[in-house]
Design a protein around this motif. Structure first.
Motif, PDB file in Angstrom:
ATOM      1  N   ASP A   1       0.752  -1.057  -0.089  1.00 57.62           N
ATOM      2  CA  ASP A   1      -0.077   0.055  -0.068  1.00 57.62           C
ATOM      3  C   ASP A   1       0.896   1.357   0.042  1.00 57.62           C
ATOM      4  N   GLU A   2       0.032   2.406  -0.255  1.00 59.45           N
ATOM      5  CA  GLU A   2       1.015   3.607  -0.222  1.00 59.45           C
ATOM      6  C   GLU A   2       0.321   4.582   0.938  1.00 59.45           C
ATOM      7  N   VAL A   3       1.326   5.230   1.492  1.00 58.71           N
ATOM      8  CA  VAL A   3       0.828   6.111   2.825  1.00 58.71           C
ATOM      9  C   VAL A   3       1.190   7.386   2.334  1.00 58.71           C
ATOM     10  N   ILE A   4       0.341   8.546   2.421  1.00 61.76           N
ATOM     11  CA  ILE A   4       0.518   9.714   2.039  1.00 61.76           C
ATOM     12  C   ILE A   4       0.929  10.505   3.337  1.00 61.76           C
ATOM     13  N   CYS A   5       2.196  11.323   3.181  1.00 61.55           N
ATOM     14  CA  CYS A   5       2.709  12.123   4.343  1.00 61.55           C
ATOM     15  C   CYS A   5       3.243  13.067   3.804  1.00 61.55           C
ATOM     16  N   GLU A   6       3.788  14.199   4.808  1.00 66.41           N
ATOM     17  CA  GLU A   6       4.518  15.335   4.032  1.00 66.41           C
ATOM     18  C   GLU A   6       6.115  14.847   4.369  1.00 66.41           C
ATOM     19  N   LYS A   7       6.713  15.594   3.162  1.00 63.36           N
ATOM     20  CA  LYS A   7       8.198  15.050   3.162  1.00 63.36           C
ATOM     21  C   LYS A   7       9.139  15.440   4.235  1.00 63.36           C
ATOM     22  N   THR A   8       8.774  15.992   5.513  1.00 58.82           N
ATOM     23  CA  THR A   8       9.612  16.211   6.499  1.00 58.82           C
ATOM     24  C   THR A   8       8.936  15.716   7.744  1.00 58.82           C
ATOM     25  N   SER A   9       7.851  14.933   7.408  1.00 56.68           N
ATOM     26  CA  SER A   9       7.322  14.408   8.539  1.00 56.68           C
ATOM     27  C   SER A   9       8.183  13.159   9.151  1.00 56.68           C
ATOM     28  N   HIS A  10       7.857  13.058  10.550  1.00 56.47           N
ATOM     29  CA  HIS A  10       8.828  12.202  11.608  1.00 56.47           C
ATOM     30  C   HIS A  10       8.564  10.695  11.189  1.00 56.47           C
ATOM     31  N   VAL A  11       7.436  10.315  10.509  1.00 56.97           N
ATOM     32  CA  VAL A  11       7.204   8.933  10.180  1.00 56.97           C
ATOM     33  C   VAL A  11       8.009   8.508   9.063  1.00 56.97           C
ATOM     34  N   TYR A  12       8.187   9.590   8.145  1.00 57.86           N
ATOM     35  CA  TYR A  12       9.046   9.276   6.877  1.00 57.86           C
ATOM     36  C   TYR A  12      10.530   9.437   7.284  1.00 57.86           C
ATOM     37  N   LEU A  13      10.853  10.803   7.908  1.00 58.70           N
ATOM     38  CA  LEU A  13      12.091  11.270   8.086  1.00 58.70           C
ATOM     39  C   LEU A  13      12.898  10.391   9.110  1.00 58.70           C
ATOM     40  N   TYR A  14      12.357  10.186  10.262  1.00 59.03           N
ATOM     41  CA  TYR A  14      12.933   9.755  11.458  1.00 59.03           C
ATOM     42  C   TYR A  14      12.553   8.459  12.181  1.00 59.03           C
ATOM     43  N   GLU A  15      11.939   7.535  11.681  1.00 60.71           N
ATOM     44  CA  GLU A  15      11.561   6.307  12.083  1.00 60.71           C
ATOM     45  C   GLU A  15      12.373   5.153  11.508  1.00 60.71           C
ATOM     46  N   GLY A  16      13.399   5.388  10.831  1.00 58.37           N
ATOM     47  CA  GLY A  16      14.416   4.602  10.280  1.00 58.37           C
ATOM     48  C   GLY A  16      13.841   3.701   9.249  1.00 58.37           C
ATOM     49  N   GLY A  17      13.034   4.292   8.436  1.00 57.95           N
ATOM     50  CA  GLY A  17      12.300   3.666   7.423  1.00 57.95           C
ATOM     51  C   GLY A  17      11.009   2.668   7.702  1.00 57.95           C
ATOM     52  N   GLY A  18      10.698   2.589   8.923  1.00 56.41           N
ATOM     53  CA  GLY A  18       9.555   1.808   9.525  1.00 56.41           C
ATOM     54  C   GLY A  18       8.647   1.525   8.705  1.00 56.41           C
ATOM     55  N   ILE A  19       8.174   2.545   7.895  1.00 54.43           N
ATOM     56  CA  ILE A  19       7.016   2.346   7.066  1.00 54.43           C
ATOM     57  C   ILE A  19       7.218   1.082   6.063  1.00 54.43           C
ATOM     58  N   ALA A  20       8.381   1.023   5.531  1.00 57.73           N
ATOM     59  CA  ALA A  20       9.047  -0.150   4.523  1.00 57.73           C
ATOM     60  C   ALA A  20       9.170  -1.368   5.523  1.00 57.73           C
ATOM     61  N   PHE A  21       9.793  -1.152   6.732  1.00 63.66           N
ATOM     62  CA  PHE A  21      10.333  -2.349   7.198  1.00 63.66           C
ATOM     63  C   PHE A  21       9.337  -3.025   8.068  1.00 63.66           C
ATOM     64  N   ASN A  22       8.476  -2.313   8.843  1.00 64.93           N
ATOM     65  CA  ASN A  22       7.465  -2.918   9.421  1.00 64.93           C
ATOM     66  C   ASN A  22       5.994  -3.074   8.935  1.00 64.93           C
ATOM     67  N   ALA A  23       5.849  -2.367   7.846  1.00 69.60           N
ATOM     68  CA  ALA A  23       4.475  -2.522   7.318  1.00 69.60           C
ATOM     69  C   ALA A  23       4.573  -2.865   5.662  1.00 69.60           C
ATOM     70  N   ALA A  24       5.724  -2.896   5.192  1.00 70.66           N
ATOM     71  CA  ALA A  24       6.192  -3.096   3.774  1.00 70.66           C
ATOM     72  C   ALA A  24       5.197  -2.284   3.000  1.00 70.66           C
ATOM     73  N   ALA A  25       4.980  -1.104   3.318  1.00 73.25           N
ATOM     74  CA  ALA A  25       4.236  -0.053   2.533  1.00 73.25           C
ATOM     75  C   ALA A  25       5.345   0.834   1.934  1.00 73.25           C
ATOM     76  N   GLN A  26       4.774   1.693   1.020  1.00 71.80           N
ATOM     77  CA  GLN A  26       5.776   2.919   0.740  1.00 71.80           C
ATOM     78  C   GLN A  26       4.935   4.188   0.738  1.00 71.80           C
ATOM     79  N   VAL A  27       5.856   5.312   0.616  1.00 73.11           N
ATOM     80  CA  VAL A  27       5.229   6.555   0.705  1.00 73.11           C
ATOM     81  C   VAL A  27       4.998   7.473  -0.238  1.00 73.11           C
TER      82      VAL A  27
END
Ligand SMILES: Cc1ncc(COP(=O)(O)O)c(C=O)c1O
Length: 338
Positions: free
Chosen positions: A75-101
């Protein structure tokens, strides 16, 4: 005297918070038998007018659990380019949820309903399914900027129409609520899930709470265990959280006043370029010659003041519970002498 303005995460529990922790009644929280954790979760859910909540060790874990619960792999997650979930969570969206942004270019961390609408993929087998929008309030890299509720409601309508979930990274949500005289209940109505941090402006040693409906929180409990976040006698820490929610929200206004006082002094200085509007407790400013941000951080350090160069051009300062009036005077004197 050292004045630590690096982050609002540096606070230490005071005597009353420690007292609440020492007297906590505890049990095994994986068995859902810790009375203090149960009380904290019920308290937070009620505060936001929602059915349920779950206590997590960190804001990162709360966000990552929410993202995992709301998405399927691919799946794809919409977020802002400086958001914490994207910048500062170690790539967790890909690592934990196997989703992209899909990243949006926002205004000081905030996005609009029109931007969200344009970013939704059509129902086409070539495209990832857009299933989640993550907002951040206040926006850390936006200098503690806040959303207007009307803008959030417009984003919510877009999400509802497209069948997408809406999650809030509310690590500093209480700063926004205090600054704009808004209520947690209203936020509870606008989002499918909200993560709040207890370990930032509220002054706890650890902790975050994820809030949503019963079904979502049941799934979150399973994912928290999978992520290794099932805690046992966590009530000692949850007691700090309860204390913070009951005593440390209103006083955030003082942190905002302190931030504005520092910003007013900085603004007078020729080595300070663009200073982002100070809406809450974060000050982000551009550093001009003769200094580089690193050199200016070192200069402040000579005066006992700690802050961070967050980019090759900018410095960040954050006010919090452990900063008092005398320390603000020290910072102002330092700025004046530079
Ligand atoms: C906006 C935002 N979200 C989430 C987090 C993550 O919190 P934690 O450090 O508890 O993982 C932070 C931490 O600084 C943050 O600033």
């Amino acid at each position: 005297m050292t004045v630590d303005l690096r982050s609002d995460t540096v606070t230490r529990p005071g005597a009353s918070m420690l007292d609440a922790m020492m007297h906590a009644k505890v049990g095994d929280d994986v068995f859902e038998e810790d009375p203090t954790v149960n009380r904290l979760e019920a308290f937070a859910a009620e505060m936001f007018g929602r059915e349920a909540a779950i206590y997590c060790p960190t804001g990162t874990m709360s966000n990552q659990i929410a993202i995992k619960c709301h998405t399927q792999p691919g799946d794809e997650v919409i977020c802002e380019k400086t958001s914490h979930v994207y910048l500062y969570e170690g790539g967790g969206i890909a690592f934990n949820a196997a989703a992209q942004v899909k990243l949006l270019d926002g205004d000081r961390g905030r996005v609009t309903a029109a931007q969200v609408k344009n970013a939704i993929n059509p129902d086409d087998v070539h495209k990832p399914r857009t299933s989640l929008v993550c907002l951040e309030n206040t926006a850390n890299r936006g200098g503690g900027s806040c959303y207007h509720c009307t803008d959030i409601m417009a984003i919510k309508s877009v999400c509802t129409e497209a069948g997408m979930a809406l999650h809030l990274d509310g690590a500093r949500l209480f700063n926004a609520l205090v600054a704009n005289h808004e209520t947690p209940e209203h936020y509870g109505q606008m989002f499918d899930s909200i993560s709040i941090c207890l370990n930032k402006g509220l002054g706890c040693p650890i902790g975050s709470i994820l809030i949503g409906n019963k079904k979502f929180i049941r799934q979150a409990r399973r994912i928290r265990k999978v992520f290794g976040g099932g805690m046992r006698q966590a009530g000692f820490m949850a007691a700090a959280g309860l204390y913070a929610l009951q005593h440390n929200i209103k006083r955030l206004e003082l942190d905002h006043i302190h931030a504005r006082q520092i910003a007013m002094e900085l603004q007078q200085k020729p080595f300070v370029g663009n200073l982002l509007p100070v809406e809450t407790n974060i000050i982000i400013f551009e550093v001009l010659p003769p200094y580089t941000p690193k050199e200016l951080v070192a200069k402040f350090y000579e005066y006992g003041i700690k802050c961070i160069a967050i980019s090759p051009t900018q410095i960040r300062m954050v006010t919090h519970l452990d900063i008092n009036e005398q320390m603000i005077k020290q910072v102002i004197n330092c700025i004046n002498s530079l």
